[in-house]
Scaffold this motif. Structure first.
Motif, short mmCIF file in Angstrom:
data_model
loop_
_atom_site.label_atom_id
_atom_site.label_comp_id
_atom_site.label_asym_id
_atom_site.label_seq_id
_atom_site.Cartn_x
_atom_site.Cartn_y
_atom_site.Cartn_z
N MET A 1 1.10 -1.53 -0.23
CA MET A 1 -0.03 -0.22 0.31
C MET A 1 1.36 1.61 0.13
N THR A 2 0.56 2.52 -0.52
CA THR A 2 1.36 3.86 -0.93
C THR A 2 0.83 4.41 0.15
N LEU A 3 1.53 4.91 1.21
CA LEU A 3 1.26 6.23 1.99
C LEU A 3 1.35 7.58 1.63
N TYR A 4 0.49 8.55 1.67
CA TYR A 4 0.77 10.02 1.41
C TYR A 4 0.39 10.54 2.64
N ASP A 5 1.82 12.04 2.81
CA ASP A 5 2.13 12.97 3.32
C ASP A 5 2.45 13.80 2.69
N VAL A 6 1.06 15.25 3.08
CA VAL A 6 0.55 15.93 2.45
C VAL A 6 1.27 17.83 2.81
N ALA A 7 2.40 17.88 2.24
CA ALA A 7 2.76 19.63 3.33
C ALA A 7 2.15 20.55 2.31
N PHE A 8 1.72 21.69 3.44
CA PHE A 8 0.40 22.63 2.76
C PHE A 8 1.31 23.89 3.75
N GLY A 9 0.90 24.83 2.67
CA GLY A 9 1.52 26.29 3.39
C GLY A 9 1.11 27.33 2.50
N THR A 10 1.33 28.80 3.15
CA THR A 10 1.35 29.95 2.61
C THR A 10 2.96 30.17 1.57
N ALA A 11 3.72 29.65 1.73
CA ALA A 11 4.86 29.91 1.16
C ALA A 11 5.17 28.82 0.83
N PRO A 12 6.25 28.33 -0.45
CA PRO A 12 6.53 27.49 -0.92
C PRO A 12 7.68 26.97 -0.20
N ASP A 13 8.44 28.00 0.71
CA ASP A 13 9.81 27.64 1.50
C ASP A 13 9.34 27.25 2.82
N ALA A 14 7.96 27.40 2.95
CA ALA A 14 7.95 26.98 4.32
C ALA A 14 6.57 26.13 4.54
N LEU A 15 6.57 25.01 3.77
CA LEU A 15 5.65 23.93 3.85
C LEU A 15 5.77 23.32 4.83
N VAL A 16 4.87 23.15 5.67
CA VAL A 16 4.34 22.09 7.14
C VAL A 16 3.14 20.73 6.49
N PRO A 17 3.44 20.25 7.48
CA PRO A 17 3.03 18.58 7.32
C PRO A 17 1.28 18.85 8.37
N PHE A 18 0.85 19.18 7.10
CA PHE A 18 -0.96 18.90 6.84
C PHE A 18 -1.37 17.28 7.28
N CYS A 19 -1.70 16.34 6.46
CA CYS A 19 -1.53 15.31 6.49
C CYS A 19 -0.69 14.43 6.31
N THR A 20 -0.63 12.83 7.19
CA THR A 20 0.55 12.60 6.85
C THR A 20 -0.77 10.84 6.73
N GLY A 21 0.93 9.99 7.00
CA GLY A 21 0.67 8.78 6.61
C GLY A 21 -1.22 8.23 5.74
N VAL A 22 -2.05 9.00 4.77
CA VAL A 22 -2.96 8.86 4.56
C VAL A 22 -2.74 7.61 2.89
N SER A 23 -4.20 6.79 3.82
CA SER A 23 -3.67 6.27 1.86
C SER A 23 -4.80 6.73 1.33
N THR A 24 -6.28 7.49 1.45
CA THR A 24 -6.62 7.72 -0.29
C THR A 24 -5.63 9.29 -1.01
N LEU A 25 -6.67 9.44 -1.64
CA LEU A 25 -6.16 10.58 -2.61
C LEU A 25 -6.84 12.13 -2.13
N SER A 26 -7.12 12.15 -1.41
CA SER A 26 -8.01 13.62 -0.42
C SER A 26 -6.94 14.09 0.33
N CYS A 27 -7.14 15.09 0.82
CA CYS A 27 -6.60 15.41 2.26
C CYS A 27 -7.23 17.44 1.98
N ASP A 28 -8.59 17.24 2.72
CA ASP A 28 -8.84 18.52 3.79
C ASP A 28 -8.38 19.57 4.16
N PRO A 29 -8.04 20.57 3.74
CA PRO A 29 -7.33 21.64 4.07
C PRO A 29 -8.22 22.43 5.24
#
Length: 79
Positions: A1-29
Protein backbone atom coordinates in the motif's frame (compact mmCIF):
# COMPACT_ATOMS: atom_id res chain seq x y z
CA UNK A 1 0.00 0.00 0.00
CA UNK A 2 1.20 3.49 -0.79
CA UNK A 3 0.88 6.15 1.91
CA UNK A 4 0.87 9.87 1.25
CA UNK A 5 2.07 12.84 3.26
CA UNK A 6 0.84 16.27 2.24
CA UNK A 7 2.71 19.44 3.16
CA UNK A 8 0.75 22.66 2.84
CA UNK A 9 1.32 26.37 3.37
CA UNK A 10 1.32 29.92 2.05
CA UNK A 11 4.99 29.96 1.04
CA UNK A 12 6.70 27.32 -1.12
CA UNK A 13 9.78 27.30 1.09
CA UNK A 14 7.83 26.94 4.35
CA UNK A 15 5.48 24.01 3.81
CA UNK A 16 4.39 22.16 6.94
CA UNK A 17 3.08 18.59 7.26
CA UNK A 18 -0.68 18.64 7.06
CA UNK A 19 -2.04 15.18 6.27
CA UNK A 20 0.37 12.37 7.07
CA UNK A 21 0.23 8.66 6.42
CA UNK A 22 -3.01 8.77 4.45
CA UNK A 23 -3.92 6.12 1.93
CA UNK A 24 -6.72 8.04 0.22
CA UNK A 25 -6.20 10.58 -2.50
CA UNK A 26 -7.85 13.44 -0.64
CA UNK A 27 -6.85 15.81 2.12
CA UNK A 28 -9.15 18.54 3.44
CA UNK A 29 -7.30 21.72 4.40
CA UNK A 30 -10.40 23.13 6.07
CA UNK A 31 -11.34 26.78 5.90
CA UNK A 32 -9.03 28.79 3.66
CA UNK A 33 -8.32 32.51 3.73
CA UNK A 34 -9.53 34.37 0.65
CA UNK A 35 -7.20 36.18 -1.73
CA UNK A 36 -4.35 33.91 -0.66
CA UNK A 37 -2.00 31.70 -2.66
CA UNK A 38 -1.48 28.24 -1.19
CA UNK A 39 1.24 25.71 -1.99
CA UNK A 40 1.35 21.96 -1.46
CA UNK A 41 3.62 19.01 -2.04
CA UNK A 42 2.90 15.29 -1.81
CA UNK A 43 5.34 12.63 -0.66
CA UNK A 44 4.40 9.05 -1.57
CA UNK A 45 5.92 6.10 0.29
CA UNK A 46 5.38 2.49 -0.78
CA UNK A 47 5.32 -0.63 1.40
CA UNK A 48 9.07 -1.16 0.86
CA UNK A 49 9.84 2.31 2.21
CA UNK A 50 10.69 3.86 -1.15
CA UNK A 51 9.52 7.45 -1.35
CA UNK A 52 9.37 10.33 -3.75
CA UNK A 53 8.19 13.91 -3.64
CA UNK A 54 6.04 15.71 -6.15
CA UNK A 55 6.80 19.12 -7.48
CA UNK A 56 5.32 21.97 -5.44
CA UNK A 57 1.93 23.03 -6.77
CA UNK A 58 0.00 26.19 -6.03
CA UNK A 59 -3.44 27.70 -6.30
CA UNK A 60 -4.96 31.05 -5.36
CA UNK A 61 -8.23 31.14 -3.49
CA UNK A 62 -9.93 34.07 -5.21
CA UNK A 63 -13.05 35.37 -3.47
CA UNK A 64 -13.57 38.33 -5.80
CA UNK A 65 -17.08 38.28 -7.20
CA UNK A 66 -17.20 38.06 -10.98
CA UNK A 67 -18.50 41.05 -12.93
CA UNK A 68 -21.50 40.48 -15.10
CA UNK A 69 -22.46 42.48 -18.18
CA UNK A 70 -25.95 42.15 -19.57
CA UNK A 71 -25.83 42.52 -23.36
CA UNK A 72 -29.43 41.70 -24.13
CA UNK A 73 -32.21 42.75 -23.84
CA UNK A 74 -31.57 46.47 -23.88
CA UNK A 75 -32.43 48.51 -20.80
CA UNK A 76 -36.17 48.89 -20.41
CA UNK A 77 -36.97 46.30 -23.08
CA UNK A 78 -39.77 43.79 -22.48
CA UNK A 79 -39.10 40.13 -23.02
Amino acid sequence: MTLYDVAFGTAPDALVPFCTGVSTLSCDPGLLQGETTYYWQVTATDAAGNSGKSTIWSFTYDTTAPTLTLNSPADGAKV
